[in-house]
Design a protein around this motif. Structure first.
Motif, PDB file in Angstrom:
ATOM      1  N   ILE A   1      77.775  26.768 -11.129  1.00  0.00           N
ATOM      2  CA  ILE A   1      77.392  27.976 -11.877  1.00  0.00           C
ATOM      3  C   ILE A   1      78.494  28.369 -12.857  1.00  0.00           C
ATOM      4  O   ILE A   1      78.223  28.782 -13.991  1.00  0.00           O
ATOM      5  CB  ILE A   1      77.078  29.126 -10.894  1.00  0.00           C
ATOM      6  CG1 ILE A   1      75.806  28.802 -10.099  1.00  0.00           C
ATOM      7  CG2 ILE A   1      76.916  30.445 -11.645  1.00  0.00           C
ATOM      8  CD1 ILE A   1      75.519  29.774  -8.971  1.00  0.00           C
ATOM      9  N   GLU A   2      79.741  28.195 -12.438  1.00  0.00           N
ATOM     10  CA  GLU A   2      80.872  28.488 -13.328  1.00  0.00           C
ATOM     11  C   GLU A   2      80.855  27.566 -14.546  1.00  0.00           C
ATOM     12  O   GLU A   2      81.117  28.004 -15.670  1.00  0.00           O
ATOM     13  CB  GLU A   2      82.189  28.328 -12.572  1.00  0.00           C
ATOM     14  CG  GLU A   2      83.427  28.657 -13.406  1.00  0.00           C
ATOM     15  CD  GLU A   2      84.717  28.403 -12.654  1.00  0.00           C
ATOM     16  OE1 GLU A   2      85.729  28.107 -13.318  1.00  0.00           O
ATOM     17  OE2 GLU A   2      84.705  28.494 -11.404  1.00  0.00           O
ATOM     18  N   TRP A   3      80.519  26.280 -14.339  1.00  0.00           N
ATOM     19  CA  TRP A   3      80.407  25.364 -15.476  1.00  0.00           C
ATOM     20  C   TRP A   3      79.361  25.867 -16.458  1.00  0.00           C
ATOM     21  O   TRP A   3      79.587  25.910 -17.665  1.00  0.00           O
ATOM     22  CB  TRP A   3      80.023  23.961 -15.003  1.00  0.00           C
ATOM     23  CG  TRP A   3      80.982  23.298 -14.068  1.00  0.00           C
ATOM     24  CD1 TRP A   3      82.275  23.669 -13.815  1.00  0.00           C
ATOM     25  CD2 TRP A   3      80.724  22.155 -13.250  1.00  0.00           C
ATOM     26  NE1 TRP A   3      82.833  22.823 -12.891  1.00  0.00           N
ATOM     27  CE2 TRP A   3      81.913  21.883 -12.526  1.00  0.00           C
ATOM     28  CE3 TRP A   3      79.614  21.333 -13.059  1.00  0.00           C
ATOM     29  CZ2 TRP A   3      81.999  20.821 -11.626  1.00  0.00           C
ATOM     30  CZ3 TRP A   3      79.701  20.279 -12.170  1.00  0.00           C
ATOM     31  CH2 TRP A   3      80.883  20.028 -11.459  1.00  0.00           C
ATOM     32  N   SER A   4      78.203  26.256 -15.919  1.00  0.00           N
ATOM     33  CA  SER A   4      77.110  26.734 -16.765  1.00  0.00           C
ATOM     34  C   SER A   4      77.504  28.005 -17.523  1.00  0.00           C
ATOM     35  O   SER A   4      77.241  28.139 -18.722  1.00  0.00           O
ATOM     36  CB  SER A   4      75.872  26.988 -15.907  1.00  0.00           C
ATOM     37  OG  SER A   4      74.832  27.568 -16.660  1.00  0.00           O
ATOM     38  N   ASP A   5      78.147  28.931 -16.820  1.00  0.00           N
ATOM     39  CA  ASP A   5      78.550  30.186 -17.456  1.00  0.00           C
ATOM     40  C   ASP A   5      79.593  29.953 -18.551  1.00  0.00           C
ATOM     41  O   ASP A   5      79.595  30.640 -19.584  1.00  0.00           O
ATOM     42  CB  ASP A   5      79.115  31.148 -16.408  1.00  0.00           C
ATOM     43  CG  ASP A   5      78.042  31.700 -15.480  1.00  0.00           C
ATOM     44  OD1 ASP A   5      76.843  31.531 -15.788  1.00  0.00           O
ATOM     45  OD2 ASP A   5      78.402  32.290 -14.440  1.00  0.00           O
ATOM     46  N   THR A   6      80.472  28.989 -18.322  1.00  0.00           N
ATOM     47  CA  THR A   6      81.493  28.674 -19.333  1.00  0.00           C
ATOM     48  C   THR A   6      80.847  28.133 -20.596  1.00  0.00           C
ATOM     49  O   THR A   6      81.185  28.542 -21.717  1.00  0.00           O
ATOM     50  CB  THR A   6      82.500  27.650 -18.774  1.00  0.00           C
ATOM     51  OG1 THR A   6      83.144  28.202 -17.623  1.00  0.00           O
ATOM     52  CG2 THR A   6      83.554  27.296 -19.817  1.00  0.00           C
ATOM     53  N   VAL A   7      79.883  27.225 -20.431  1.00  0.00           N
ATOM     54  CA  VAL A   7      79.179  26.675 -21.594  1.00  0.00           C
ATOM     55  C   VAL A   7      78.369  27.766 -22.295  1.00  0.00           C
ATOM     56  O   VAL A   7      78.279  27.791 -23.528  1.00  0.00           O
ATOM     57  CB  VAL A   7      78.278  25.492 -21.165  1.00  0.00           C
ATOM     58  CG1 VAL A   7      77.417  25.020 -22.325  1.00  0.00           C
ATOM     59  CG2 VAL A   7      79.136  24.341 -20.645  1.00  0.00           C
ATOM     60  N   TRP A   8      77.789  28.677 -21.518  1.00  0.00           N
ATOM     61  CA  TRP A   8      77.087  29.838 -22.103  1.00  0.00           C
ATOM     62  C   TRP A   8      78.034  30.582 -23.048  1.00  0.00           C
ATOM     63  O   TRP A   8      77.645  31.005 -24.141  1.00  0.00           O
ATOM     64  CB  TRP A   8      76.616  30.764 -20.987  1.00  0.00           C
ATOM     65  CG  TRP A   8      76.106  32.110 -21.421  1.00  0.00           C
ATOM     66  CD1 TRP A   8      76.848  33.218 -21.711  1.00  0.00           C
ATOM     67  CD2 TRP A   8      74.734  32.494 -21.599  1.00  0.00           C
ATOM     68  NE1 TRP A   8      76.037  34.272 -22.066  1.00  0.00           N
ATOM     69  CE2 TRP A   8      74.736  33.856 -22.006  1.00  0.00           C
ATOM     70  CE3 TRP A   8      73.522  31.835 -21.461  1.00  0.00           C
ATOM     71  CZ2 TRP A   8      73.562  34.550 -22.271  1.00  0.00           C
ATOM     72  CZ3 TRP A   8      72.347  32.533 -21.725  1.00  0.00           C
ATOM     73  CH2 TRP A   8      72.379  33.874 -22.124  1.00  0.00           C
ATOM     74  N   GLY A   9      79.280  30.737 -22.633  1.00  0.00           N
ATOM     75  CA  GLY A   9      80.260  31.445 -23.452  1.00  0.00           C
ATOM     76  C   GLY A   9      80.639  30.693 -24.717  1.00  0.00           C
ATOM     77  O   GLY A   9      80.934  31.302 -25.748  1.00  0.00           O
ATOM     78  N   PHE A  10      80.614  29.352 -24.659  1.00  0.00           N
ATOM     79  CA  PHE A  10      80.939  28.566 -25.855  1.00  0.00           C
ATOM     80  C   PHE A  10      79.848  28.703 -26.917  1.00  0.00           C
ATOM     81  O   PHE A  10      80.148  28.950 -28.082  1.00  0.00           O
ATOM     82  CB  PHE A  10      81.110  27.085 -25.503  1.00  0.00           C
ATOM     83  CG  PHE A  10      82.315  26.770 -24.657  1.00  0.00           C
ATOM     84  CD1 PHE A  10      83.460  27.538 -24.728  1.00  0.00           C
ATOM     85  CD2 PHE A  10      82.302  25.692 -23.777  1.00  0.00           C
ATOM     86  CE1 PHE A  10      84.576  27.253 -23.948  1.00  0.00           C
ATOM     87  CE2 PHE A  10      83.399  25.388 -22.997  1.00  0.00           C
ATOM     88  CZ  PHE A  10      84.540  26.166 -23.082  1.00  0.00           C
TER      89      PHE A  10
END
Length: 346
Positions: free
Chosen positions: A17-26
């Motif tokens: 989920i952290e990976w997904s949220d990080t990409v959301w931020g990019f």
């Protein structure tokens, strides 16, 4: 073997989920997904995959490979790009992080992170149970502009792959047997002659006139093409200021239809409209063909297999916090739009 993969996913749920949220931020646009590509490919490297970057002449495309000897080769697709103008905070109402900036309206943050997680989970299971085969995780840029996978196929990156799995966030968990639209993406460059709009208009040849005439022709065409066809366009460049006749203008079109042959027929008609616009405006034009694709050919065998595995795992279990978030989001959609969506699905 499956239980080992499921266990890895459960144990690493928060990290995925952290990976997904990080990409959301990019939230980067197609072919500009530099942070996203670097971030996800480095996760694969950390977990033992060999990563090739900049494949298929695209700087943000990558393929992460891992092999455990002889056996089938399985590809897993992950998409990277966001959509223009959809910047959004993680709240159930419309509130951009930055007004006008890109955002993940199609859930490619989930798609990319999920593909990386699936590849690592499968690798873990194959190692533990000594199962032979190769895994390839594809970082596919520019899905929204229909570039990434088309160019990857053109460069032979799927040669030798026995099966490819992909997913896309949607309103239901299933593997469908429906098709998709075929499509052409192209730009038209019109060239005229500049002149002062008030003092010397008779010597001007307006490239903007040609863009508008083309648009009018396409919009008259709509009445006479099949109902399920779609033609969209934007005008990218149309001059600098009103008192100068624009010597250059550019427009970008998509033509979509259920069958490739239908796209070709409509596209040929649009090319004739471009010729007509040139004759009326006295311009010259150049068509820049960007990319195209065929309609999807469903694979019922793989779809049935995926659905059977989904049923074995069971439906997702949502927390009270997640359900409350969904309820608040639903409140932002008026009843007419909900009714239209239901009617459209019938």
């Amino acid at each position: 073997m499956k239980e080992t993969a499921y266990q890895w996913v459960d144990e690493n749920e928060k990290e995925i989920i952290e990976w997904s949220d990080t990409v959301w931020g990019f939230a980067e646009l197609g072919l500009l997904e530099y942070k996203t590509s670097k971030y996800l490919s480095e996760i694969l490297e950390k977990h033992g995959f060999h990563v090739e970057r900049g494949v298929a002449d695209m700087p943000t495309a990558f393929v992460g490979s891992w092999s455990n000897g002889e056996g089938p080769t399985l590809g897993i697709l992950g998409e990277l790009d966001a959509l223009a103008g959809l910047s959004q905070k993680a709240v159930p109402w419309k509130e951009p992080i930055e007004e006008g900036a890109p955002g993940h309206g199609c859930g490619h943050n989930i798609y990319g992170a999920g593909a990386v997680a699936a590849g690592i989970a499968l690798k873990t299971a194959m190692e533990e149970h000594n199962i032979g085969g190769t895994i390839k995780v594809y970082g596919c840029p520019a899905e929204e502009t229909l570039v990434g996978k088309v160019w990857m196929v053109r460069h032979g990156l799927f040669e030798g792959v026995d099966a490819v799995l992909a997913h896309h966030p949607g309103s239901a968990n299933t593997a469908g047997t429906g098709s998709s639209n075929a499509m052409n993406s192209f730009k038209v460059h019109f060239y005229g002659r500049t002149a002062h709009s008030a003092g010397d208009p008779e010597n001007g040849i307006s490239a903007l006139d040609a863009v508008e005439l083309m648009s009018n022709g396409v919009n008259f065409m709509r009445e006479h093409i099949i109902e399920k066809a779609r033609v969209h366009y934007i005008h990218e460049e149309c001059g600098g200021q009103p008192n100068v006749v624009p010597a250059y203008a550019r427009t970008w079109y998509y033509v979509r239809a259920p069958e490739r042959s239908q796209v070709e027929e409509i596209y040929a008609w649009v090319l004739d409209i471009i010729k007509g616009a040139d004759l009326m405006a006295r311009t010259k034009s150049r068509v820049e063909f960007l990319t195209g694709c065929y309609n999807k050919i469903p694979n019922k065998v793989l779809a049935d297999l995926v659905v059977s595995q989904m049923r074995e795992i069971g439906a997702p279990k949502h927390t009270e916090e997640e359900l409350e978030f969904a309820d608040k989001m639903a409140e932002t959609i008026d009843i007419e739009k909900k009714m239209n969506s239901l009617q459209k699905s019938n």
